[in-house]
Design an enzyme around this catalytic site. Structure first.
Site, short mmCIF file in Angstrom:
data_model
loop_
_atom_site.label_atom_id
_atom_site.label_comp_id
_atom_site.label_asym_id
_atom_site.label_seq_id
_atom_site.Cartn_x
_atom_site.Cartn_y
_atom_site.Cartn_z
N GLY A 191 0.65 -1.15 0.03
CA GLY A 191 0.07 0.09 -0.08
C GLY A 191 0.62 1.32 -0.05
N GLY A 221 -0.70 4.55 0.26
CA GLY A 221 -1.36 5.63 0.66
C GLY A 221 -0.54 6.21 1.85
N ALA A 235 -0.26 5.96 5.03
CA ALA A 235 0.45 5.35 6.11
C ALA A 235 1.78 4.60 5.29
CB ALA A 235 -0.35 4.17 6.53
N ARG A 245 -19.79 11.74 14.62
CA ARG A 245 -20.33 11.24 13.31
C ARG A 245 -21.11 10.26 13.51
NH1 ARG A 245 -14.70 11.05 9.68
NH2 ARG A 245 -14.87 13.49 9.37
N ARG A 248 -14.56 6.80 14.84
CA ARG A 248 -13.41 7.62 14.85
C ARG A 248 -13.91 9.08 14.73
NH1 ARG A 248 -11.20 10.09 10.65
NH2 ARG A 248 -12.12 8.80 8.79
#
Ligand code: FUM
Length: 593
Positions: A20, A22, A24, A293, A400
């Site tokens: 990956g 992205g 991170a 949220r 989150r």
């Protein structure tokens, strides 16, 4: 079709393999390259097309540039936001390292928005306060207008190239290579651009493969968000943690799901129902539109269910920005303006934007400790780390907070490399027996041979509709069981997926089938864990168990899949003890906004 044999594999040796690219993955790759390790960073798309590029609103750090702030208050908000499911050692680690992460990003050239004084601009964001929830809302989110992820990812990529990180672009990671002793030896990957298969051996594999919100019909994620690393873990016998917790972002554009950043509400936007009422004031008297949220998404779903939705089918709500000046919208929310125009045909400075909750973030994932080592009830898995949305550290617990995701990516990516550097020696070659690769190749060859007559696109739509309808904002046993039954029928049909194209070169059909396998297994685990958790906490709301039940459920769930596809569950305690004595454990209380 000629099956790929082990003699056709290209073998690579690196100190670390990162799956990956992205935020991170890229940050970890950069830090590891700088530390002198040989790093292979695998990405199924061009690195700067990774989903972090779409992150809009910001990244949290208690800098106190626009009002008083303290990392302890940030920690309190994160624990409260998580509905006490977050691990407090990891949350302390993240919040107290936030300011350093921002300084690092500035040093590599991220052009954050600034105040006239030259200090970094900070905006308020949902569920974030001062004085342990007793003070004013906190100005904590640092941003680059509403294009924060774009600014960060591009700066990281430039630096990674400068530091000679080796990117393996358009490589699709297929499976983890596991030794008999359950340590991880590397990754098997398909080079889609050249049609070849590769083994990447490394002392450390770091999964930074992102979340899996693509399991939902309405989502804010790009089509690449298929949680491939999560699925690789399940197939390797590694459990996934807290998969019942999926975040619905309140303001997806109605129908298409595209994100309208929470920054729109932070900058003064508000939601209304068909009666023109600012209904959030009823649900969250103190925080209103900037409650966390899960609270806002549930309020919206309730307004719609009770007949106060807007539009011909009364199935969405309005986000109002018209009272803000056009200049403010263009300066602080340019992406909101463009997205509303492109996907809702609305001039946001003149008309409200039609919105409804859209799957945005998957709190669950690969269980790790705060050092990013993959850790199950049986201990730490040698050779494997996970970071970013793929990982469940768990700093986000059951819900989150906005702008804690970019922070999580930066802090834990750097921390993972720091920790790995303490026991990995550059240049030490590792490998595994050929027998560890044979079953992985067999699986790949078998999927390629798909002779059935089902289409992966059709199956994906069916899975997404099922998840939307049966594992959404509100859940109960009856709907979850119906969803589970539907997913199990799809699971039984997986071998019927057709792969007519026999080539390995840019075989889009094969890619879709491989991703479908990954998505479906995570959908099943999400429903399974949602059925098991008989309480309501954070984003997981059970109408049949409407309250939080700390006596029985203040624990993480772990779901494992056996080699026949059967699921089983276990639990592990939440780590309630912070890392240091600088803050007391934050004890569970009623969550109010
Ligand atoms: O609304 C947003 O800008 C999203 C931010 C986040 O998910 O952290």
């Amino acid at each position: 079709m000629v099956p790929v044999s082990s003699s056709a594999l290209t073998i690579h040796h690196h100190d670390m393999v990162i799956v990956g690219a992205g935020g991170a993955g890229m940050m970890a790759a950069l830090a590891a390259s700088k530390a002198g390790f040989s790093v292979a960073c695998l990405s199924k798309v061009f690195p700067t097309s990774s989903h972090t590029v779409a992150a809009q609103g910001g990244i949290n750090a208690a800098l106190g540039n626009m009002g008083e702030d303290d990392w302890r208050w940030h920690m309190y908000d994160t624990v409260r936001g998580s509905d006490w499911l977050g691990d407090q050692d990891a949350i302390e680690y993240m919040c107290r390292n936030a300011a350093r992460a921002i300084a690092n990003l500035e040093n590599i050239g991220v052009a954050f928005s600034r105040l006239p004084s030259g200090k970094l601009y900070q905006r308020i964001y949902g569920g974030q306060s001062t004085h342990f929830g007793k003070g004013e809302l906190a100005y904590r989110a640092i941003s680059a207008a509403d294009r924060t992820g774009h600014a960060i990812l591009h700066a990281l990529y430039g630096q990674a190239v400068k530091h000679q990180t080796q990117f393996f672009t358009e490589y699709f990671a297929l499976d983890l290579i596991m030794r008999e002793d359950k340590s991880v030896a590397g990754v098997l990957a398909w080079n889609m651009a050249e049609g070849t298969l590769h083994v990447f051996y490394a002392q450390m594999v770091i999964l930074a493969s992102g979340g899996y919100s693509q399991v939902y019909q309405t989502n804010t994620s790009s089509s690449i968000c298929t949680g491939d690393g999560n699925a690789m873990c399940l197939r390797a016998g590694i459990p996934l943690q807290d998969m019942e917790f999926v975040q619905f972002h309140p303001t997806g554009i109605y129908d298409s799901g595209f994100l309208i950043t929470e920054a729109a509400r932070a900058e003064g936007g508000y939601l209304i129902n068909s009666e023109g009422e600012r209904f959030m004031q009823r649900y969250a008297p103190t925080y209103g539109d900037l409650a966390s949220r899960d609270v806002v998404a549930r309020a919206m779903a309730t307004e719609i269910a009770e007949g106060r939705g807007v539009g011909p089918d009364k199935n969405h709500l309005y986000l109002c920005l018209q009272h803000l000046s056009a200049a403010a919208i263009h300066e602080k929310l340019p992406t909101v303006f463009e997205t509303a125009s492109a996907f809702a045909a609305v001039d946001a400075s003149k008309s409200p934007i039609p919105v409804s909750p859209s799957a945005h973030y998957t709190m669950g994932g690969i269980p790790t400790n705060y050092r990013s080592e993959v850790t199950t009830n049986d201990g730490t898995i040698p050779g494997l780390m996970a970071i970013g949305e793929a990982a469940c550290v768990s700093v986000h617990g059951a819900n989150r907070l906005g702008c804690n995701s970019l922070l999580d990516l930066m802090v834990f990516a750097e921390g993972a490399i720091q920790h790995a550097s303490s026991f990995i020696k550059a240049g030490v070659k590792t490998d595994s027996k050929p027998s560890t690769i044979t079953p992985l190749l067999d699986r790949f060859n078998q999927i390629r041979q798909g002779k059935g007559n089902l289409n992966a696109g059709t199956m994906k739509s069916s899975m997404q509709r099922t998840m939307q309808q049966y594992a959404g904002v509100f859940r109960n046993r009856h709907v979850l069981e119906e969803g589970d039954a539907r997913l199990n029928r799809l699971w039984a049909e997986l071998p019927e997926l057709a792969v007519q194209d026999t080539s390995l070169l840019w075989n889009q059909q094969l890619l879709e089938v491989l991703e479908m396998h990954n998505l479906l297994v995570q959908s099943r685990v999400t429903l399974y864990a949602a059925l098991a958790r008989e309480e309501s906490r954070g984003a997981h709301f059970r109408q049949d168990f409407p309250t939080r039940n700390d006596a029985e459920w203040l624990c993480h769930s772990l779901t494992t899949m056996d080699r026949h596809g059967a699921l089983s569950s276990a639990t592990r305690p939440v780590r309630m003890q912070p890392l240091s004595k600088d803050i007391e454990p934050i004890l569970p209380e009623m969550r109010q906004y």
